[in-house]
Design an enzyme around this catalytic site. Structure first.
Site, short mmCIF file in Angstrom:
data_model
loop_
_atom_site.label_atom_id
_atom_site.label_comp_id
_atom_site.label_asym_id
_atom_site.label_seq_id
_atom_site.Cartn_x
_atom_site.Cartn_y
_atom_site.Cartn_z
N LYS A 106 28.91 40.77 19.70
CA LYS A 106 28.94 41.85 18.70
C LYS A 106 27.54 42.43 18.55
CE LYS A 106 30.72 43.03 14.15
NZ LYS A 106 31.62 42.61 13.08
N ASN B 1 21.48 40.60 7.92
CA ASN B 1 21.26 39.84 6.68
C ASN B 1 20.80 38.41 6.85
OD1 ASN B 1 22.09 42.11 5.17
ND2 ASN B 1 24.23 41.60 5.62
N THR B 2 20.56 38.01 8.10
CA THR B 2 19.94 36.71 8.37
C THR B 2 18.59 37.02 8.99
OG1 THR B 2 22.07 35.58 8.65
CG2 THR B 2 20.17 34.56 9.71
N PHE C 58 25.88 35.49 5.67
CA PHE C 58 26.69 34.41 6.27
C PHE C 58 27.03 33.31 5.26
CE2 PHE C 58 24.91 35.01 10.91
CZ PHE C 58 25.57 36.21 11.00
N ASN D 109 26.15 45.57 2.13
CA ASN D 109 26.22 44.14 1.84
C ASN D 109 25.04 43.41 2.44
OD1 ASN D 109 27.04 41.84 3.93
ND2 ASN D 109 27.82 43.78 4.74
N SER E 187 23.93 40.70 12.75
CA SER E 187 23.94 40.88 11.29
C SER E 187 22.52 41.18 10.83
CB SER E 187 24.45 39.62 10.60
OG SER E 187 24.13 39.70 9.23
N ASN F 157 28.44 46.30 14.43
CA ASN F 157 28.21 45.66 13.13
C ASN F 157 27.76 46.72 12.13
OD1 ASN F 157 27.66 43.61 11.15
ND2 ASN F 157 27.28 42.19 12.84
C1 LIG Z 1 31.05 42.57 3.02
C2 LIG Z 1 30.95 42.54 4.51
C3 LIG Z 1 30.73 41.33 5.16
C4 LIG Z 1 30.64 41.29 6.55
N1 LIG Z 1 30.45 40.10 7.17
C5 LIG Z 1 30.40 40.04 8.53
C6 LIG Z 1 30.26 38.81 9.19
O1 LIG Z 1 30.20 37.75 8.58
N2 LIG Z 1 30.19 38.83 10.56
C7 LIG Z 1 30.28 39.98 11.29
O2 LIG Z 1 30.24 39.93 12.52
N3 LIG Z 1 30.44 41.17 10.68
C8 LIG Z 1 30.50 41.22 9.32
N4 LIG Z 1 30.67 42.42 8.70
C9 LIG Z 1 30.71 43.65 9.52
C10 LIG Z 1 32.14 44.11 9.82
O3 LIG Z 1 32.83 43.17 10.58
C11 LIG Z 1 32.11 45.46 10.58
O4 LIG Z 1 31.53 45.24 11.84
C12 LIG Z 1 31.33 46.54 9.85
O5 LIG Z 1 31.54 46.46 8.46
C13 LIG Z 1 31.71 47.94 10.32
O6 LIG Z 1 33.08 48.21 10.11
P1 LIG Z 1 33.64 49.01 8.83
O7 LIG Z 1 32.85 50.27 8.70
O8 LIG Z 1 35.09 49.21 9.11
O9 LIG Z 1 33.43 48.11 7.65
C14 LIG Z 1 30.76 42.48 7.31
C15 LIG Z 1 30.99 43.70 6.65
C16 LIG Z 1 31.09 43.75 5.27
C17 LIG Z 1 31.34 45.06 4.59
#
Ligand SMILES: Cc1cc2nc3c(=O)[nH]c(=O)nc-3n(C[C@H](O)[C@H](O)[C@H](O)COP(=O)(O)O)c2cc1C
Length: 347
Positions: free
Chosen positions: A218, A182-183, A120, A116, A180, A247
């Protein structure tokens, strides 16, 4: 039921459309007392040994929802009915922002993964505060905070401060997100000097309150060991309450898709099964190297009860799901909790 009926439909849709359809269905199914009653009956699993005292809070069970799924705090009441022990909303920024251009969410089905680059996208912290004030659940809520894309890194502190103040009365704990991918340049804030400054600043505000709130950081899974050593120092210096690890990653392995296919998707953070090993390594490193000096919320690639138990054995005090929840469905929460009891895992 999710894997048999809903997932095949959702996975045929564009991932982002499926995301919002899920929200509508959750509201429809669980927005009424009868739906909630049956959901709790089938999905709920309570056990005294699942309770965990941490940061001065009592978690009903150690399985939480990771940040990013309910960014705007729109469905946390319904998600709580599914049995989560805590729900992290956000990442929220001071001003609303639309995020990156679409498409920005990609499933890698063969690897149970997601890439992804949402960036934000959120309606701004003030809109979320209004919804959180109307909270109908006792579930613990974490507030994950970030900065707007247009805010320069030098001014980022003001954005975090704004969100911290706005959310203070409506969340139970805070997570500072500087990880993140993505920023643009956000991850530069993970460097020792700006990060110490940011966390010290938030802690000063926190400590000036009548009752402070737990403040966590985080981190990215892409930090080197020497950067993780810095993180351990920073926790000690700033006296924050813990770390959320991790993350999404900017790495692109291990994946079964061709290099060309992955390159065509482009930038973004990889989550799901391919992240599991690295995030567990980070948790274990932080815990061992710091001599268990602080709590860690473990997140990354938990798709089964075994994955969750691996994280706990590596030192995670609580765990969170995101991609595993999408692939395995809500029954994963109960499966993990039952297995923790079955295997007599100490939390
Ligand atoms: C579509 C998507 C959006 C996410 N948005 C955020 C976010 O806004 N802030 C954040 O701290 N982590 C965000 N994450 C990261 C998740 O909170 C998590 O740390 C990461 O996906 C690893 O866990 P997982 O393998 O169980 O998905 C996002 C993950 C995904 C897949």
């Amino acid at each position: 039921m999710y894997k048999l009926f809903l997932k095949p439909i959702f996975f045929k849709l564009d991932p982002e459309k499926a995301h919002y359809l899920t929200f509508d269905l959750l509201k429809l199914a669980l927005g009424n007392p009868i739906g909630r009653f049956f959901c709790k009956m089938f999905m709920g699993f309570k056990h005294p040994q699942l309770k965990k005292q941490l940061f001065g809070l009592t978690f009903e069970n150690p399985v939480g929802l990771a940040a990013g799924l309910d960014k705007d705090a729109k469905v946390f009441n319904e998600l709580a009915t599914l049995g989560f022990g805590f729900i992290e909303i956000g990442t929220l920024t001071p001003k609303p922002q639309s995020g990156n251009e679409k498409p920005r969410l990609f499933r890698l089905i063969n690897d149970s993964a997601i890439i992804n680059r949402m960036g934000f996208n959120n309606e701004g912290v003030d809109a979320a505060v209004i919804r959180l004030k109307a909270k109908k659940t006792n579930v613990i809520i974490g507030g994950n905070i970030g900065k707007n894309k247009i805010t320069a890194n030098e001014d980022a502190i003001k954005d975090y401060e704004y969100c911290f103040h706005a959310l203070f009365d409506v969340v139970d704990y805070f997570v500072v997100n500087v990880s993140s991918p993505n920023t643009p340049n956000l991850r530069d804030l993970q460097d020792k000097e700006p990060l110490t400054h940011l966390l010290n600043h938030l802690q000063a505000i926190n400590n000036s309150k009548l009752k402070r709130k737990p403040l966590l950081l985080k981190i990215a899974p892409d930090l080197t060991n020497s950067q993780l050593d810095d993180i351990i120092d920073i926790v000690a210096i700033t006296k924050i309450d813990g770390i959320v690890a991790t993350n999404t990653t900017i790495a692109r392995q291990p994946l079964s898709y061709s290099k060309e296919y992955i390159e065509a998707i482009g930038m973004g953070g990889l989550s799901g099964k391919p992240l599991a090993k690295r995030s567990t390594e980070v948790i274990a490193y932080l815990k061992t190297k710091s001599n268990n000096a602080f709590p860690v919320i473990g997140v990354g690639g938990i798709h089964s009860a075994e994955d969750a138990i691996e994280k706990i054995k590596a030192g995670a005090d609580l765990i969170q799901l995101y991609t595993g929840f999408i692939y395995e469905g809500p029954s994963l929460i109960k499966k993990i909790n039952k297995e923790i009891i079955h295997q007599r895992i100490t939390l």
